[in-house]
Write an enzyme that holds these catalytic residues in place. Structure first.
Site, PDB file in Angstrom:
ATOM      1  N   ASP A  82      51.236 -12.877  45.919  1.00 53.13           N
ATOM      2  CA  ASP A  82      51.169 -12.248  44.594  1.00 53.13           C
ATOM      3  C   ASP A  82      52.344 -11.290  44.397  1.00 53.13           C
ATOM      4  O   ASP A  82      52.861 -10.728  45.356  1.00 53.13           O
ATOM      5  CB  ASP A  82      49.830 -11.498  44.477  1.00 53.13           C
ATOM      6  CG  ASP A  82      49.532 -11.067  43.059  1.00 53.13           C
ATOM      7  OD1 ASP A  82      50.146 -11.612  42.119  1.00 53.13           O
ATOM      8  OD2 ASP A  82      48.693 -10.171  42.895  1.00 53.13           O
TER       9      ASP A  82
ATOM     10  N   HIS B 122      59.609 -16.185  41.028  1.00 58.23           N
ATOM     11  CA  HIS B 122      59.023 -17.354  41.695  1.00 58.23           C
ATOM     12  C   HIS B 122      60.077 -18.023  42.592  1.00 58.23           C
ATOM     13  O   HIS B 122      59.777 -18.450  43.705  1.00 58.23           O
ATOM     14  CB  HIS B 122      58.500 -18.363  40.670  1.00 58.23           C
ATOM     15  CG  HIS B 122      57.389 -17.831  39.816  1.00 58.23           C
ATOM     16  ND1 HIS B 122      56.330 -17.118  40.344  1.00 58.23           N
ATOM     17  CD2 HIS B 122      57.151 -17.899  38.477  1.00 58.23           C
ATOM     18  CE1 HIS B 122      55.500 -16.775  39.365  1.00 58.23           C
ATOM     19  NE2 HIS B 122      55.985 -17.235  38.217  1.00 58.23           N
TER      20      HIS B 122
ATOM     21  N   LEU C 248      52.112 -27.259  63.165  1.00 60.96           N
ATOM     22  CA  LEU C 248      51.453 -26.472  62.107  1.00 60.96           C
ATOM     23  C   LEU C 248      50.923 -27.346  60.969  1.00 60.96           C
ATOM     24  O   LEU C 248      51.644 -28.208  60.468  1.00 60.96           O
ATOM     25  CB  LEU C 248      52.490 -25.489  61.540  1.00 60.96           C
ATOM     26  CG  LEU C 248      52.065 -24.639  60.345  1.00 60.96           C
ATOM     27  CD1 LEU C 248      51.104 -23.541  60.788  1.00 60.96           C
ATOM     28  CD2 LEU C 248      53.270 -24.007  59.649  1.00 60.96           C
TER      29      LEU C 248
END
Ligand code: FPP
Length: 243
Positions: free
Chosen positions: A16, A33, A127
């Protein structure tokens, strides 16, 4: 990093503050962004380095569709570029790529790139990187309830047989252990419809940094803070002592 201490198996992150980061620099929100993608790269790399097995990133919520079209289009473009640019890296570093959420809501060219990245990395053993896209935890739980109702209706399941396990197996995360650590950046104290079922016993860490400013050392600090916590899963301190 204290390697003798437990590394969280699964870390989930609410990324955020991109918009506020951009505003602080006097830039357009969308540039926040763009910088946020750099942070994603750094956190994915660090997760691999320290041996985290599952990393789940809240990249686009179901509610985010209500943002101005220009911003949504920019985010979709960025996502497409990310899926293209990271594929080789995912392949060479054994990352398995995964998506949760209503991916059918996404533009068709994004859906194809997701499918390609998932297929080309499905045999990888490192991962598991999961992006939550067009994700809503309430929708996920509601869909799980509908599916269980269908099974009852067809006579495949009795109502009194339904356990937490049945619900968990209907969620997008059926194959993934619950998060050990949930990180939220930019100081907000909310879970924003993210993995509501799965975070029942997850440790929560909130960083004041905006996502584009959240660096490797901030991530390691969150992990170190997690390592200091005592997880009791609802039990008392003494009931956890070996008998
Ligand atoms: C929150 O910032 C961020 C999001 C909408 C999701 C995270 C998106 C990225 C990091 C970039 C795109 C992701 C990929 C995978 C390409 P905000 O806009 O809510 O910030 P604000 O609360 O300061 O307005």
């Amino acid at each position: 990093m204290d390697a003798t201490n437990k590394i969280p198996r699964h870390v989930a992150i609410i990324m955020d503050g991109n918009g506020r980061w951009a505003k602080k620099q006097g830039l357009a929100r969308i540039l926040g962004h763009q910088r946020g993608v750099e942070t994603i790269r750094e956190i994915v790399r660090t997760s691999r380095e320290i041996g985290i097995k599952y990393l789940t990133l809240y990249a686009f919520s179901k509610e985010n569709w209500a943002r101005p079209k220009r911003e949504v289009d920019f985010l979709m473009n960025l996502l497409g570029e990310y899926l293209d640019s990271e594929l080789e890296e995912m392949k060479t570093s054994q990352i398995r790529f995964n998506v949760i959420g209503k991916s059918e809501d996404l533009p068709s060219q994004i859906q194809s790139k997701i499918k390609r990245n998932m297929e080309e990395t499905e045999k990888n053993t490192g991962l598991l990187l999961t992006l939550a896209l067009s994700y809503s935890s309430r929708v996920e739980i509601t869909d799980a309830v509908k599916s269980l109702c269908e099974q009852v209706k067809k006579g495949h399941l009795q109502i009194n047989e339904i356990t937490e396990g049945h619900v968990a197996r209907e969620l997008y995360t059926a194959e993934i252990p619950d998060p050990d650590l949930l990180i939220r950046t930019s100081g907000e104290l909310r879970v924003s419809n993210f993995l509501l079922w799965q975070i029942s016993y997850t440790e929560i860490y909130v960083s004041e940094k905006y996502w584009p400013d959240f660096k490797k050392e901030d991530f390691l600090e969150a992990v170190q803070e997690y390592q200091k916590r005592e997880r009791r899963f609802g039990r008392s301190e003494t009931s956890m002592l070996p008998s």
